[in-house]
Design a protein around this motif. Structure first.
Motif, PDB file in Angstrom:
ATOM      1  N   GLU A  85       0.854  -1.189   0.000  1.00 45.79           N
ATOM      2  CA  GLU A  85       0.000   0.000   0.000  1.00 45.79           C
ATOM      3  C   GLU A  85       0.889   1.237   0.000  1.00 45.79           C
ATOM      4  O   GLU A  85       1.723   1.410   0.882  1.00 45.79           O
ATOM      5  CB  GLU A  85      -0.892   0.014   1.237  1.00 45.79           C
ATOM      6  N   VAL A  86       0.683   2.088  -0.997  1.00 48.20           N
ATOM      7  CA  VAL A  86       1.459   3.315  -1.107  1.00 48.20           C
ATOM      8  C   VAL A  86       0.511   4.476  -0.854  1.00 48.20           C
ATOM      9  O   VAL A  86      -0.479   4.651  -1.552  1.00 48.20           O
ATOM     10  CB  VAL A  86       2.122   3.440  -2.497  1.00 48.20           C
ATOM     11  N   GLY A  87       0.830   5.256   0.178  1.00 47.95           N
ATOM     12  CA  GLY A  87      -0.022   6.374   0.559  1.00 47.95           C
ATOM     13  C   GLY A  87       0.299   7.637  -0.209  1.00 47.95           C
ATOM     14  O   GLY A  87       0.992   7.616  -1.233  1.00 47.95           O
ATOM     15  N   LEU A  88      -0.211   8.748   0.316  1.00 51.51           N
ATOM     16  CA  LEU A  88       0.039  10.050  -0.294  1.00 51.51           C
ATOM     17  C   LEU A  88       1.529  10.334  -0.354  1.00 51.51           C
ATOM     18  O   LEU A  88       2.292   9.933   0.530  1.00 51.51           O
ATOM     19  CB  LEU A  88      -0.667  11.145   0.508  1.00 51.51           C
ATOM     20  N   ASN A  89       1.935  11.028  -1.411  1.00 46.81           N
ATOM     21  CA  ASN A  89       3.336  11.394  -1.618  1.00 46.81           C
ATOM     22  C   ASN A  89       4.259  10.180  -1.697  1.00 46.81           C
ATOM     23  O   ASN A  89       5.438  10.271  -1.379  1.00 46.81           O
ATOM     24  CB  ASN A  89       3.828  12.362  -0.538  1.00 46.81           C
ATOM     25  N   GLY A  90       3.715   9.037  -2.078  1.00 44.45           N
ATOM     26  CA  GLY A  90       4.536   7.843  -2.257  1.00 44.45           C
ATOM     27  C   GLY A  90       5.065   7.252  -0.969  1.00 44.45           C
ATOM     28  O   GLY A  90       6.086   6.578  -0.962  1.00 44.45           O
ATOM     29  N   VAL A  91       4.361   7.473   0.149  1.00 43.57           N
ATOM     30  CA  VAL A  91       4.831   6.984   1.445  1.00 43.57           C
ATOM     31  C   VAL A  91       4.367   5.547   1.689  1.00 43.57           C
ATOM     32  O   VAL A  91       3.212   5.203   1.476  1.00 43.57           O
ATOM     33  CB  VAL A  91       4.334   7.900   2.588  1.00 43.57           C
ATOM     34  N   ILE A  92       5.313   4.731   2.154  1.00 42.45           N
ATOM     35  CA  ILE A  92       5.056   3.318   2.447  1.00 42.45           C
ATOM     36  C   ILE A  92       5.294   3.084   3.932  1.00 42.45           C
ATOM     37  O   ILE A  92       6.270   3.584   4.490  1.00 42.45           O
ATOM     38  CB  ILE A  92       5.993   2.434   1.602  1.00 42.45           C
ATOM     39  N   ASP A  93       4.410   2.356   4.570  1.00 40.47           N
ATOM     40  CA  ASP A  93       4.530   2.060   5.998  1.00 40.47           C
ATOM     41  C   ASP A  93       5.661   1.060   6.227  1.00 40.47           C
ATOM     42  O   ASP A  93       5.519  -0.128   5.954  1.00 40.47           O
ATOM     43  CB  ASP A  93       3.198   1.494   6.495  1.00 40.47           C
ATOM     44  N   LEU A  94       6.793   1.566   6.726  1.00 41.93           N
ATOM     45  CA  LEU A  94       7.948   0.692   6.941  1.00 41.93           C
ATOM     46  C   LEU A  94       7.689  -0.346   8.022  1.00 41.93           C
ATOM     47  O   LEU A  94       8.227  -1.450   7.957  1.00 41.93           O
ATOM     48  CB  LEU A  94       9.192   1.518   7.285  1.00 41.93           C
ATOM     49  N   GLU A  95       6.882  -0.025   9.006  1.00 45.32           N
ATOM     50  CA  GLU A  95       6.566  -1.000  10.056  1.00 45.32           C
ATOM     51  C   GLU A  95       5.904  -2.244   9.455  1.00 45.32           C
ATOM     52  O   GLU A  95       6.124  -3.361   9.895  1.00 45.32           O
ATOM     53  CB  GLU A  95       5.638  -0.384  11.105  1.00 45.32           C
ATOM     54  N   LYS A  96       5.112  -2.020   8.435  1.00 42.45           N
ATOM     55  CA  LYS A  96       4.344  -3.105   7.822  1.00 42.45           C
ATOM     56  C   LYS A  96       5.086  -3.797   6.674  1.00 42.45           C
ATOM     57  O   LYS A  96       4.996  -5.015   6.527  1.00 42.45           O
ATOM     58  CB  LYS A  96       3.014  -2.538   7.296  1.00 42.45           C
ATOM     59  N   TYR A  97       5.818  -3.045   5.860  1.00 45.02           N
ATOM     60  CA  TYR A  97       6.355  -3.593   4.625  1.00 45.02           C
ATOM     61  C   TYR A  97       7.878  -3.739   4.562  1.00 45.02           C
ATOM     62  O   TYR A  97       8.387  -4.326   3.627  1.00 45.02           O
ATOM     63  CB  TYR A  97       5.903  -2.735   3.434  1.00 45.02           C
ATOM     64  N   GLN A  98       8.602  -3.221   5.551  1.00 46.48           N
ATOM     65  CA  GLN A  98      10.061  -3.299   5.467  1.00 46.48           C
ATOM     66  C   GLN A  98      10.551  -4.723   5.692  1.00 46.48           C
ATOM     67  O   GLN A  98      10.183  -5.371   6.673  1.00 46.48           O
ATOM     68  CB  GLN A  98      10.714  -2.359   6.468  1.00 46.48           C
ATOM     69  N   TYR A  99      11.382  -5.173   4.786  1.00 48.26           N
ATOM     70  CA  TYR A  99      11.992  -6.505   4.894  1.00 48.26           C
ATOM     71  C   TYR A  99      13.236  -6.393   5.772  1.00 48.26           C
ATOM     72  O   TYR A  99      14.093  -5.547   5.533  1.00 48.26           O
ATOM     73  CB  TYR A  99      12.347  -7.015   3.510  1.00 48.26           C
TER      74      TYR A  99
END
Length: 104
Positions: A85-99
């Motif tokens: 999921e990519v939010g406004l301004n191309g922000v990605i939730d690192l807590e959720k998606y960071q490997y």
């Protein structure tokens, strides 16, 4: 090719679909914590040759860092196609998606 470059390529190659890593995180794992910009250069120059999943690499703020509109959209669509999921301004939730690989 330097050992650092080989490590960066191997790390990026192993980022699973639906996950992201930051340039700085890759630099640390590759053995040079202050070399995030070098990771950018490696990604830019070697992605096609090594068929790297370049779209899974983002900046430390959790954002798509590309300025070119076409490349930005390609990265956005590629990530969304993998379920990121990519939010406004191309922000990605690192807590959720960071490997966070335990080892390589």
């Amino acid at each position: 090719m330097t050992l650092f470059t080989e490590n960066v390529i191997e790390i990026i190659r192993n980022i699973p679909a639906g996950k992201v890593m930051t340039y700085g995180q890759i630099a640390v794992l590759a053995g040079s914590p202050r070399a995030a910009r070098q990771v950018v250069r490696i990604l830019h120059s070697m992605s096609k040759k090594h068929r790297l999943p370049w779209h899974r690499v983002i900046n430390a703020k959790g954002q798509i860092a590309l300025q070119d509109e076409e490349s930005y959209q390609e990265q956005l669509w590629s990530l969304e196609a993998e379920g990121v999921e990519v939010g406004l301004n191309g922000v990605i939730d690192l807590e959720k998606y960071q490997y966070k690989p335990s080892e390589l």
